[in-house]
Design an enzyme around this catalytic site. Structure first.
Site, PDB file in Angstrom:
ATOM      1  N   LEU A  39       0.869  -1.186   0.000  1.00 49.48           N
ATOM      2  CA  LEU A  39       0.000   0.000   0.000  1.00 49.48           C
ATOM      3  C   LEU A  39       0.899   1.226   0.000  1.00 49.48           C
ATOM      4  CD1 LEU A  39      -2.742   0.726   2.704  1.00 49.48           C
ATOM      5  CD2 LEU A  39      -0.663   2.096   2.665  1.00 49.48           C
ATOM      6  N   ASP A  41       0.184   5.682  -1.306  1.00 50.04           N
ATOM      7  CA  ASP A  41      -0.612   6.891  -1.066  1.00 50.04           C
ATOM      8  C   ASP A  41      -2.119   6.666  -0.906  1.00 50.04           C
ATOM      9  OD1 ASP A  41       1.845   7.584  -2.078  1.00 50.04           O
ATOM     10  OD2 ASP A  41       1.065   8.658  -3.813  1.00 50.04           O
ATOM     11  N   GLN A  57      -3.131   3.511  -3.341  1.00 48.47           N
ATOM     12  CA  GLN A  57      -2.190   2.920  -4.290  1.00 48.47           C
ATOM     13  C   GLN A  57      -1.897   1.505  -3.814  1.00 48.47           C
ATOM     14  OE1 GLN A  57      -0.140   4.698  -7.139  1.00 48.47           O
ATOM     15  NE2 GLN A  57      -2.333   5.089  -7.052  1.00 48.47           N
ATOM     16  N   TYR A 100      -1.716   5.842 -11.147  1.00 47.83           N
ATOM     17  CA  TYR A 100      -1.057   6.558 -10.061  1.00 47.83           C
ATOM     18  C   TYR A 100      -2.053   7.448  -9.313  1.00 47.83           C
ATOM     19  CZ  TYR A 100       3.806   5.061 -10.775  1.00 47.83           C
ATOM     20  OH  TYR A 100       4.973   4.351 -10.813  1.00 47.83           O
ATOM     21  N   SER A 101      -1.527   8.175  -8.325  1.00 51.57           N
ATOM     22  CA  SER A 101      -2.399   8.848  -7.349  1.00 51.57           C
ATOM     23  C   SER A 101      -3.331   9.896  -7.954  1.00 51.57           C
ATOM     24  CB  SER A 101      -1.538   9.500  -6.276  1.00 51.57           C
ATOM     25  OG  SER A 101      -1.027   8.501  -5.444  1.00 51.57           O
ATOM     26  N   ARG A 159       2.148  14.643 -12.064  1.00 51.42           N
ATOM     27  CA  ARG A 159       1.174  13.647 -11.589  1.00 51.42           C
ATOM     28  C   ARG A 159       0.415  14.078 -10.342  1.00 51.42           C
ATOM     29  NH1 ARG A 159       6.246  11.086 -11.275  1.00 51.42           N
ATOM     30  NH2 ARG A 159       7.206  11.223  -9.222  1.00 51.42           N
ATOM     31  N   ASP A 160      -0.524  13.208  -9.953  1.00 52.80           N
ATOM     32  CA  ASP A 160      -1.265  13.272  -8.691  1.00 52.80           C
ATOM     33  C   ASP A 160      -2.283  14.417  -8.656  1.00 52.80           C
ATOM     34  OD1 ASP A 160       0.611  11.302  -8.158  1.00 52.80           O
ATOM     35  OD2 ASP A 160       1.899  12.622  -6.979  1.00 52.80           O
ATOM     36  N   GLU A 211       5.350  16.033  -5.141  1.00 51.05           N
ATOM     37  CA  GLU A 211       4.321  15.020  -5.378  1.00 51.05           C
ATOM     38  C   GLU A 211       3.074  15.342  -4.550  1.00 51.05           C
ATOM     39  OE1 GLU A 211       6.507  11.297  -4.495  1.00 51.05           O
ATOM     40  OE2 GLU A 211       6.678  11.039  -6.645  1.00 51.05           O
TER      41      GLU A 211
END
Ligand code: FRU
Length: 462
Positions: A39, A41, A57, A100-101, A159-160, A211
Protein backbone atom coordinates in the site's frame (compact mmCIF):
# COMPACT_ATOMS: atom_id res chain seq x y z
CA UNK A 1 -4.99 -8.23 -20.40
CA UNK A 2 -8.51 -7.05 -19.73
CA UNK A 3 -9.47 -5.07 -16.68
CA UNK A 4 -11.62 -7.92 -15.34
CA UNK A 5 -8.80 -10.45 -15.64
CA UNK A 6 -6.37 -8.11 -13.87
CA UNK A 7 -8.83 -7.40 -11.08
CA UNK A 8 -9.54 -11.10 -10.66
CA UNK A 9 -5.83 -11.82 -10.41
CA UNK A 10 -5.50 -9.20 -7.69
CA UNK A 11 -8.41 -10.75 -5.81
CA UNK A 12 -6.89 -14.21 -6.16
CA UNK A 13 -3.74 -12.93 -4.46
CA UNK A 14 -5.86 -12.08 -1.43
CA UNK A 15 -7.29 -15.61 -1.42
CA UNK A 16 -3.78 -17.05 -1.73
CA UNK A 17 -2.04 -14.99 0.97
CA UNK A 18 -4.85 -13.44 3.01
CA UNK A 19 -4.43 -15.82 5.96
CA UNK A 20 -0.67 -15.37 6.08
CA UNK A 21 -1.14 -11.60 6.13
CA UNK A 22 -3.86 -11.77 8.78
CA UNK A 23 -1.70 -13.86 11.10
CA UNK A 24 1.34 -11.63 10.67
CA UNK A 25 2.52 -10.43 14.10
CA UNK A 26 2.97 -6.83 12.98
CA UNK A 27 -0.37 -6.52 11.18
CA UNK A 28 -2.37 -3.56 12.57
CA UNK A 29 -5.62 -3.93 14.50
CA UNK A 30 -7.24 -0.62 13.65
CA UNK A 31 -5.17 1.06 10.93
CA UNK A 32 -5.81 0.53 7.24
CA UNK A 33 -3.30 -1.91 5.75
CA UNK A 34 -3.39 -3.94 2.52
CA UNK A 35 -4.98 -7.43 2.52
CA UNK A 36 -1.88 -8.50 0.55
CA UNK A 37 1.00 -6.70 -1.18
CA UNK A 38 2.03 -3.07 -0.91
CA UNK A 39 0.00 0.00 0.00
CA UNK A 40 1.16 3.56 -0.56
CA UNK A 41 -0.61 6.89 -1.07
CA UNK A 42 -4.21 7.53 -0.02
CA UNK A 43 -6.32 8.45 -3.08
CA UNK A 44 -9.86 9.61 -3.80
CA UNK A 45 -10.73 10.40 -0.17
CA UNK A 46 -14.33 11.69 -0.13
CA UNK A 47 -17.55 11.76 1.89
CA UNK A 48 -20.11 10.88 -0.75
CA UNK A 49 -23.80 10.05 -0.25
CA UNK A 50 -23.26 9.76 3.48
CA UNK A 51 -20.41 7.23 3.17
CA UNK A 52 -16.69 7.79 3.49
CA UNK A 53 -14.72 6.43 0.53
CA UNK A 54 -10.99 5.93 0.50
CA UNK A 55 -8.84 4.46 -2.24
CA UNK A 56 -5.15 3.74 -2.10
CA UNK A 57 -2.19 2.92 -4.29
CA UNK A 58 -2.02 -0.87 -4.26
CA UNK A 59 0.45 -3.41 -5.65
CA UNK A 60 -1.32 -6.73 -5.01
CA UNK A 61 1.29 -9.06 -6.53
CA UNK A 62 4.37 -8.35 -4.41
CA UNK A 63 5.66 -6.06 -1.68
CA UNK A 64 7.47 -3.65 -3.99
CA UNK A 65 6.32 -0.77 -6.18
CA UNK A 66 5.25 -1.13 -9.83
CA UNK A 67 2.08 -0.90 -11.91
CA UNK A 68 -0.32 0.26 -9.20
CA UNK A 69 -4.00 -0.51 -8.81
CA UNK A 70 -6.45 1.61 -6.83
CA UNK A 71 -7.92 -0.39 -3.94
CA UNK A 72 -11.27 0.78 -2.59
CA UNK A 73 -12.62 0.98 0.98
CA UNK A 74 -15.75 2.47 2.52
CA UNK A 75 -16.71 3.42 6.03
CA UNK A 76 -19.70 4.83 7.84
CA UNK A 77 -17.70 6.08 10.83
CA UNK A 78 -14.06 6.56 9.71
CA UNK A 79 -13.09 3.80 12.16
CA UNK A 80 -14.33 0.55 10.58
CA UNK A 81 -13.47 0.14 6.91
CA UNK A 82 -14.89 -2.36 4.48
CA UNK A 83 -12.54 -3.46 1.71
CA UNK A 84 -14.07 -3.73 -1.77
CA UNK A 85 -11.10 -4.91 -3.81
CA UNK A 86 -9.60 -3.14 -6.82
CA UNK A 87 -11.46 -0.15 -8.29
CA UNK A 88 -8.89 0.62 -11.00
CA UNK A 89 -6.43 -1.71 -12.70
CA UNK A 90 -3.58 -0.59 -15.02
CA UNK A 91 -5.09 -2.06 -18.19
CA UNK A 92 -5.13 0.82 -20.73
CA UNK A 93 -2.47 2.23 -23.08
CA UNK A 94 -2.43 5.43 -21.03
CA UNK A 95 -2.02 3.82 -17.58
CA UNK A 96 -0.35 0.51 -18.29
CA UNK A 97 2.58 1.15 -15.89
CA UNK A 98 0.28 2.23 -13.09
CA UNK A 99 -2.93 4.01 -12.13
CA UNK A 100 -1.06 6.56 -10.06
CA UNK A 101 -2.40 8.85 -7.35
CA UNK A 102 -5.39 11.15 -7.66
CA UNK A 103 -8.57 12.39 -6.06
CA UNK A 104 -12.38 12.24 -6.08
CA UNK A 105 -15.16 14.80 -6.40
CA UNK A 106 -18.92 14.61 -6.77
CA UNK A 107 -20.68 15.97 -9.85
CA UNK A 108 -24.41 15.60 -10.62
CA UNK A 109 -24.67 12.85 -8.04
CA UNK A 110 -21.83 10.82 -9.55
CA UNK A 111 -18.45 10.03 -8.09
CA UNK A 112 -15.73 11.33 -10.43
CA UNK A 113 -12.10 10.26 -10.01
CA UNK A 114 -9.01 11.85 -11.52
CA UNK A 115 -5.72 9.95 -11.50
CA UNK A 116 -2.40 9.87 -13.32
CA UNK A 117 -1.88 7.29 -16.00
CA UNK A 118 1.79 6.34 -15.76
CA UNK A 119 3.45 4.80 -18.82
CA UNK A 120 6.99 3.58 -19.28
CA UNK A 121 7.20 3.38 -23.07
CA UNK A 122 9.24 1.09 -25.34
CA UNK A 123 12.27 3.44 -25.11
CA UNK A 124 12.19 3.25 -21.32
CA UNK A 125 10.88 6.84 -21.14
CA UNK A 126 8.10 8.00 -18.87
CA UNK A 127 4.78 9.40 -20.14
CA UNK A 128 2.05 10.78 -17.91
CA UNK A 129 -1.63 11.45 -18.52
CA UNK A 130 -4.27 12.90 -16.22
CA UNK A 131 -7.25 10.60 -16.56
CA UNK A 132 -10.90 10.63 -15.58
CA UNK A 133 -13.23 7.94 -14.24
CA UNK A 134 -16.94 8.02 -13.43
CA UNK A 135 -18.90 5.93 -11.01
CA UNK A 136 -22.67 6.29 -10.74
CA UNK A 137 -22.87 3.97 -7.73
CA UNK A 138 -19.46 3.74 -6.02
CA UNK A 139 -19.32 0.10 -7.10
CA UNK A 140 -18.57 0.16 -10.82
CA UNK A 141 -15.86 2.44 -12.22
CA UNK A 142 -15.85 3.46 -15.86
CA UNK A 143 -12.64 4.87 -17.29
CA UNK A 144 -13.30 7.89 -19.52
CA UNK A 145 -9.76 8.30 -20.88
CA UNK A 146 -7.24 11.11 -20.89
CA UNK A 147 -8.32 14.60 -19.76
CA UNK A 148 -4.96 16.39 -19.75
CA UNK A 149 -1.75 15.72 -21.68
CA UNK A 150 1.69 16.89 -20.59
CA UNK A 151 2.01 20.65 -21.23
CA UNK A 152 5.22 22.28 -22.53
CA UNK A 153 7.90 23.23 -20.04
CA UNK A 154 7.62 20.17 -17.77
CA UNK A 155 9.21 16.75 -17.60
CA UNK A 156 6.89 13.70 -17.47
CA UNK A 157 7.18 13.83 -13.67
CA UNK A 158 3.75 15.39 -13.77
CA UNK A 159 1.17 13.65 -11.59
CA UNK A 160 -1.27 13.27 -8.69
CA UNK A 161 -4.24 15.53 -9.66
CA UNK A 162 -6.27 16.93 -6.75
CA UNK A 163 -9.57 18.48 -7.78
CA UNK A 164 -11.96 20.77 -5.90
CA UNK A 165 -14.73 23.25 -6.58
CA UNK A 166 -14.92 26.91 -5.56
CA UNK A 167 -18.04 28.80 -6.63
CA UNK A 168 -18.90 27.67 -10.16
CA UNK A 169 -15.35 26.68 -11.10
CA UNK A 170 -13.45 23.44 -10.78
CA UNK A 171 -9.75 23.56 -10.03
CA UNK A 172 -6.99 20.99 -10.25
CA UNK A 173 -3.47 21.07 -8.79
CA UNK A 174 -0.83 18.69 -10.16
CA UNK A 175 2.61 17.88 -8.75
CA UNK A 176 5.32 18.57 -11.31
CA UNK A 177 8.92 19.12 -12.30
CA UNK A 178 9.92 21.93 -14.66
CA UNK A 179 12.34 21.26 -17.52
CA UNK A 180 14.93 23.00 -15.30
CA UNK A 181 14.36 20.20 -12.76
CA UNK A 182 12.60 22.35 -10.22
CA UNK A 183 9.71 21.01 -8.14
CA UNK A 184 6.39 22.84 -8.47
CA UNK A 185 2.60 22.69 -8.36
CA UNK A 186 0.63 23.66 -11.45
CA UNK A 187 -2.95 24.83 -11.60
CA UNK A 188 -5.74 24.09 -14.06
CA UNK A 189 -9.35 25.18 -14.06
CA UNK A 190 -12.50 23.92 -15.71
CA UNK A 191 -16.14 25.00 -15.96
CA UNK A 192 -17.44 21.44 -16.22
CA UNK A 193 -14.71 18.83 -15.43
CA UNK A 194 -14.55 18.23 -19.21
CA UNK A 195 -12.30 20.92 -20.69
CA UNK A 196 -9.30 21.99 -18.63
CA UNK A 197 -7.31 25.22 -19.00
CA UNK A 198 -3.70 25.45 -17.87
CA UNK A 199 -3.38 28.48 -15.54
CA UNK A 200 0.33 28.32 -14.69
CA UNK A 201 2.59 27.46 -11.79
CA UNK A 202 1.01 28.02 -8.38
CA UNK A 203 4.23 27.60 -6.39
CA UNK A 204 7.73 26.31 -7.05
CA UNK A 205 11.31 26.20 -5.88
CA UNK A 206 11.94 23.61 -3.16
CA UNK A 207 13.77 20.51 -4.39
CA UNK A 208 13.47 18.79 -7.78
CA UNK A 209 9.92 17.35 -7.66
CA UNK A 210 6.71 17.95 -5.73
CA UNK A 211 4.32 15.02 -5.38
CA UNK A 212 0.71 14.74 -4.21
CA UNK A 213 -0.38 18.39 -3.93
CA UNK A 214 -3.57 19.41 -2.19
CA UNK A 215 -5.27 22.76 -1.69
CA UNK A 216 -7.83 23.80 0.92
CA UNK A 217 -8.83 26.66 3.13
CA UNK A 218 -8.51 26.83 6.91
CA UNK A 219 -8.06 30.38 8.26
CA UNK A 220 -5.69 30.95 5.35
CA UNK A 221 -5.24 29.18 2.02
CA UNK A 222 -3.18 26.05 2.42
CA UNK A 223 -1.04 24.35 -0.20
CA UNK A 224 0.01 20.87 0.89
CA UNK A 225 2.61 18.86 -1.04
CA UNK A 226 5.42 16.34 -0.74
CA UNK A 227 8.68 17.81 -2.05
CA UNK A 228 11.66 15.66 -2.98
CA UNK A 229 15.27 16.80 -2.91
CA UNK A 230 15.43 19.00 0.21
CA UNK A 231 18.73 19.09 2.09
CA UNK A 232 18.68 18.07 5.74
CA UNK A 233 18.86 21.19 7.97
CA UNK A 234 19.44 20.50 11.66
CA UNK A 235 16.22 18.98 12.97
CA UNK A 236 14.36 19.57 9.69
CA UNK A 237 14.05 17.46 6.55
CA UNK A 238 15.73 14.37 7.97
CA UNK A 239 13.53 11.90 6.08
CA UNK A 240 14.29 10.83 2.54
CA UNK A 241 11.42 13.04 1.31
CA UNK A 242 9.14 15.52 3.07
CA UNK A 243 5.45 16.34 3.39
CA UNK A 244 4.39 19.78 4.42
CA UNK A 245 2.44 22.93 3.74
CA UNK A 246 2.60 26.58 2.96
CA UNK A 247 -0.08 28.87 4.33
CA UNK A 248 -0.48 31.65 1.78
CA UNK A 249 -3.02 33.15 -0.52
CA UNK A 250 -4.53 31.57 -3.63
CA UNK A 251 -4.45 34.93 -5.46
CA UNK A 252 -1.21 36.39 -4.07
CA UNK A 253 0.76 33.16 -3.99
CA UNK A 254 2.65 30.80 -1.69
CA UNK A 255 6.19 31.56 -0.49
CA UNK A 256 8.51 28.58 -0.17
CA UNK A 257 10.19 30.26 2.87
CA UNK A 258 6.93 29.53 4.69
CA UNK A 259 7.12 25.75 4.07
CA UNK A 260 6.63 23.67 7.24
CA UNK A 261 6.75 19.93 7.75
CA UNK A 262 3.44 18.43 8.78
CA UNK A 263 4.74 15.46 10.74
CA UNK A 264 8.12 14.90 12.36
CA UNK A 265 8.15 11.10 12.50
CA UNK A 266 10.15 8.62 10.44
CA UNK A 267 7.28 7.54 8.19
CA UNK A 268 4.74 9.99 6.81
CA UNK A 269 4.22 10.83 3.15
CA UNK A 270 1.78 11.83 0.42
CA UNK A 271 -1.18 12.79 2.66
CA UNK A 272 -4.55 13.75 1.18
CA UNK A 273 -7.43 15.74 2.67
CA UNK A 274 -11.17 16.04 2.16
CA UNK A 275 -13.99 18.01 3.71
CA UNK A 276 -16.75 15.87 5.18
CA UNK A 277 -20.45 16.66 5.45
CA UNK A 278 -19.88 18.08 8.94
CA UNK A 279 -17.45 20.62 7.41
CA UNK A 280 -14.35 19.06 8.93
CA UNK A 281 -11.08 19.09 6.96
CA UNK A 282 -9.76 15.56 7.45
CA UNK A 283 -6.32 14.32 6.46
CA UNK A 284 -4.98 10.81 6.07
CA UNK A 285 -1.40 9.97 5.13
CA UNK A 286 0.69 7.05 4.05
CA UNK A 287 2.72 5.91 7.07
CA UNK A 288 5.60 5.08 4.79
CA UNK A 289 8.47 6.69 2.93
CA UNK A 290 9.60 5.84 -0.59
CA UNK A 291 13.30 4.93 -0.84
CA UNK A 292 13.49 5.34 2.94
CA UNK A 293 14.31 1.85 4.21
CA UNK A 294 11.19 -0.09 3.10
CA UNK A 295 13.39 -3.03 2.18
CA UNK A 296 14.30 -3.56 5.85
CA UNK A 297 10.72 -3.90 7.12
CA UNK A 298 10.17 -7.38 8.57
CA UNK A 299 6.68 -7.72 7.04
CA UNK A 300 7.77 -8.73 3.50
CA UNK A 301 7.92 -12.40 4.56
CA UNK A 302 4.22 -12.18 5.41
CA UNK A 303 3.34 -10.76 1.97
CA UNK A 304 2.31 -7.26 3.01
CA UNK A 305 3.90 -3.89 3.65
CA UNK A 306 2.82 -0.42 4.85
CA UNK A 307 -0.26 1.14 6.39
CA UNK A 308 -2.13 4.44 6.57
CA UNK A 309 -2.05 6.91 9.45
CA UNK A 310 -5.23 7.50 11.40
CA UNK A 311 -7.51 10.12 9.87
CA UNK A 312 -6.99 13.46 11.63
CA UNK A 313 -8.97 16.68 11.80
CA UNK A 314 -7.08 19.79 10.73
CA UNK A 315 -7.27 23.28 12.16
CA UNK A 316 -5.03 26.32 12.03
CA UNK A 317 -3.39 27.98 15.02
CA UNK A 318 -1.27 30.94 13.95
CA UNK A 319 1.07 29.63 11.26
CA UNK A 320 0.76 26.00 12.43
CA UNK A 321 -1.59 23.36 11.11
CA UNK A 322 -2.85 21.32 14.04
CA UNK A 323 -3.73 17.65 13.48
CA UNK A 324 -6.07 16.06 15.97
CA UNK A 325 -7.16 12.42 15.98
CA UNK A 326 -10.84 12.35 15.02
CA UNK A 327 -13.26 12.25 17.93
CA UNK A 328 -14.55 8.98 16.37
CA UNK A 329 -11.28 7.29 17.44
CA UNK A 330 -12.64 7.19 21.01
CA UNK A 331 -14.98 4.44 19.79
CA UNK A 332 -11.93 2.19 19.62
CA UNK A 333 -11.47 2.26 23.41
CA UNK A 334 -12.26 -1.26 24.56
CA UNK A 335 -11.16 -1.07 28.19
CA UNK A 336 -9.17 1.17 30.45
CA UNK A 337 -6.06 -0.67 31.65
CA UNK A 338 -4.21 2.09 33.53
CA UNK A 339 -5.25 5.24 35.40
CA UNK A 340 -2.41 6.64 37.51
CA UNK A 341 -0.54 9.74 38.54
CA UNK A 342 2.95 8.78 39.60
CA UNK A 343 6.23 10.39 38.72
CA UNK A 344 7.58 7.08 37.50
CA UNK A 345 5.36 4.43 35.96
CA UNK A 346 6.37 1.01 34.68
CA UNK A 347 3.93 -1.53 33.38
CA UNK A 348 2.42 -3.36 30.44
CA UNK A 349 1.25 -1.60 27.32
CA UNK A 350 -1.12 -3.55 25.04
CA UNK A 351 0.03 -3.91 21.41
CA UNK A 352 -3.11 -2.03 20.39
CA UNK A 353 -3.56 0.92 22.71
CA UNK A 354 -4.09 4.61 23.34
CA UNK A 355 -1.88 6.27 25.94
CA UNK A 356 -2.88 9.68 27.27
CA UNK A 357 -0.56 11.84 29.36
CA UNK A 358 -2.24 14.94 30.78
CA UNK A 359 -1.53 17.76 33.24
CA UNK A 360 2.15 17.51 32.38
CA UNK A 361 4.44 19.67 34.47
CA UNK A 362 8.07 19.64 33.28
CA UNK A 363 9.97 17.08 31.24
CA UNK A 364 8.65 13.71 30.07
CA UNK A 365 10.43 10.51 29.08
CA UNK A 366 8.64 7.60 27.46
CA UNK A 367 10.12 4.28 26.44
CA UNK A 368 7.90 1.66 24.82
CA UNK A 369 8.54 -2.01 24.09
CA UNK A 370 12.29 -1.52 24.75
CA UNK A 371 12.29 -0.15 21.21
CA UNK A 372 11.19 3.46 20.82
CA UNK A 373 11.61 6.44 23.09
CA UNK A 374 10.21 9.96 23.17
CA UNK A 375 11.97 12.56 25.26
CA UNK A 376 10.36 15.96 25.75
CA UNK A 377 12.65 18.40 27.47
CA UNK A 378 13.35 22.14 27.33
CA UNK A 379 10.75 22.79 24.67
CA UNK A 380 12.02 20.05 22.34
CA UNK A 381 10.74 16.58 21.47
CA UNK A 382 13.10 13.82 20.31
CA UNK A 383 12.02 10.43 19.01
CA UNK A 384 14.60 7.63 18.86
CA UNK A 385 14.45 4.06 17.52
CA UNK A 386 16.90 1.44 16.27
CA UNK A 387 17.96 2.32 12.72
CA UNK A 388 16.00 0.30 10.14
CA UNK A 389 19.21 -0.83 8.43
CA UNK A 390 20.61 -2.11 11.72
CA UNK A 391 23.28 0.60 12.04
CA UNK A 392 22.79 1.92 15.60
CA UNK A 393 20.02 4.40 16.42
CA UNK A 394 18.17 7.03 14.44
CA UNK A 395 16.28 10.10 15.67
CA UNK A 396 13.85 12.79 14.62
CA UNK A 397 13.22 15.95 16.61
CA UNK A 398 11.47 19.29 16.65
CA UNK A 399 10.92 22.36 18.78
CA UNK A 400 7.49 22.52 20.42
CA UNK A 401 5.24 25.47 19.58
CA UNK A 402 4.01 25.85 23.17
CA UNK A 403 4.81 24.56 26.69
CA UNK A 404 4.23 20.82 27.06
CA UNK A 405 0.86 19.94 28.62
CA UNK A 406 -0.41 16.80 26.86
CA UNK A 407 0.88 13.80 24.89
CA UNK A 408 -1.47 11.31 23.25
CA UNK A 409 -0.08 8.16 21.66
CA UNK A 410 -1.75 5.59 19.45
CA UNK A 411 0.07 2.28 19.34
CA UNK A 412 -0.93 -0.43 16.86
CA UNK A 413 1.41 -3.46 16.80
CA UNK A 414 3.97 -1.96 14.43
CA UNK A 415 3.16 1.75 14.47
CA UNK A 416 3.00 4.70 16.77
CA UNK A 417 1.38 8.11 16.28
CA UNK A 418 2.23 10.79 18.79
CA UNK A 419 0.12 13.94 19.20
CA UNK A 420 1.72 16.56 21.42
CA UNK A 421 -0.28 19.50 22.84
CA UNK A 422 -3.52 18.58 21.08
CA UNK A 423 -1.82 17.83 17.75
CA UNK A 424 0.37 20.95 17.39
CA UNK A 425 3.32 18.58 16.99
CA UNK A 426 2.93 15.11 15.50
CA UNK A 427 5.27 12.15 14.99
CA UNK A 428 4.20 9.07 12.95
CA UNK A 429 6.48 6.06 12.83
CA UNK A 430 6.60 2.35 12.26
CA UNK A 431 8.02 0.25 15.07
CA UNK A 432 9.12 -3.38 15.01
CA UNK A 433 9.74 -4.44 18.61
CA UNK A 434 10.26 -8.06 19.72
CA UNK A 435 6.99 -9.94 19.24
CA UNK A 436 5.76 -10.44 22.83
CA UNK A 437 7.36 -7.31 24.29
CA UNK A 438 4.93 -5.25 26.43
CA UNK A 439 7.20 -3.02 28.50
CA UNK A 440 6.27 0.63 29.02
CA UNK A 441 8.20 3.16 31.11
CA UNK A 442 6.88 6.69 31.60
CA UNK A 443 8.64 9.31 33.70
CA UNK A 444 7.26 12.76 34.44
CA UNK A 445 4.89 14.76 36.60
CA UNK A 446 1.61 13.90 34.86
CA UNK A 447 -1.58 11.85 34.96
CA UNK A 448 -1.65 8.72 32.83
CA UNK A 449 -4.51 6.80 31.23
CA UNK A 450 -4.12 3.78 28.96
CA UNK A 451 -6.86 2.06 27.00
CA UNK A 452 -6.65 -1.16 25.11
CA UNK A 453 -8.12 -0.52 21.67
CA UNK A 454 -10.32 -2.86 19.66
CA UNK A 455 -9.88 -4.07 16.09
CA UNK A 456 -11.60 -2.24 13.33
CA UNK A 457 -14.19 -4.59 11.93
CA UNK A 458 -13.56 -4.39 8.20
CA UNK A 459 -10.45 -4.17 6.15
CA UNK A 460 -9.41 -7.61 5.03
CA UNK A 461 -12.17 -9.19 3.01
CA UNK A 462 -13.39 -8.67 -0.53
C1 FRU B 1 3.99 9.22 -4.04
C2 FRU B 1 3.92 8.65 -5.45
C3 FRU B 1 3.07 9.51 -6.36
C4 FRU B 1 2.63 8.52 -7.41
C5 FRU B 1 2.45 7.27 -6.60
C6 FRU B 1 2.80 5.99 -7.32
O1 FRU B 1 4.29 8.26 -3.10
O2 FRU B 1 5.21 8.49 -5.99
O3 FRU B 1 3.72 10.65 -6.88
O4 FRU B 1 1.46 8.93 -8.03
O5 FRU B 1 3.26 7.40 -5.46
O6 FRU B 1 2.44 4.88 -6.55
Amino acid sequence: MTETVMKNEATEEIARWGNTVKQAPYYPAYHIAPPVGLLNDPNGFIHWNGTYHLFYQWMPFHTGHGAKFWAHLTSGNLVDWEFHGPALAPDRWYDRSGCYSGSAVEKDGELILFYTGNVKNGEGERESYQCKVRSPDGVTFEKLGVSIELPKGFTPHFRDPKVWKTGHSWYMVIGAQTEDKEGCVVLYDSPDLESWQYKGILASGLGYMWECPDFFRLEGDVLLFSPQGLEEQGMDYRNMYQSGYIIGDFEDGFRTEDFRELDHGFEFYAPQTMEDDAGRRIIIGWMGMPDGGEEYFPTHDYHWIHQMTLPRELSQKGDTIVQKPLVEMEELRMRKVVEESQEKWEGKIPASSEILLQDIDGDVDIELFRYISLRCSKGKAILTRPAMDGSGEEWRATVLDSPLTEIRLFVDHSSIEIFINGGETVFSSRIFPEKEETSGIINGDLSLTVWELRRQTGGKTV
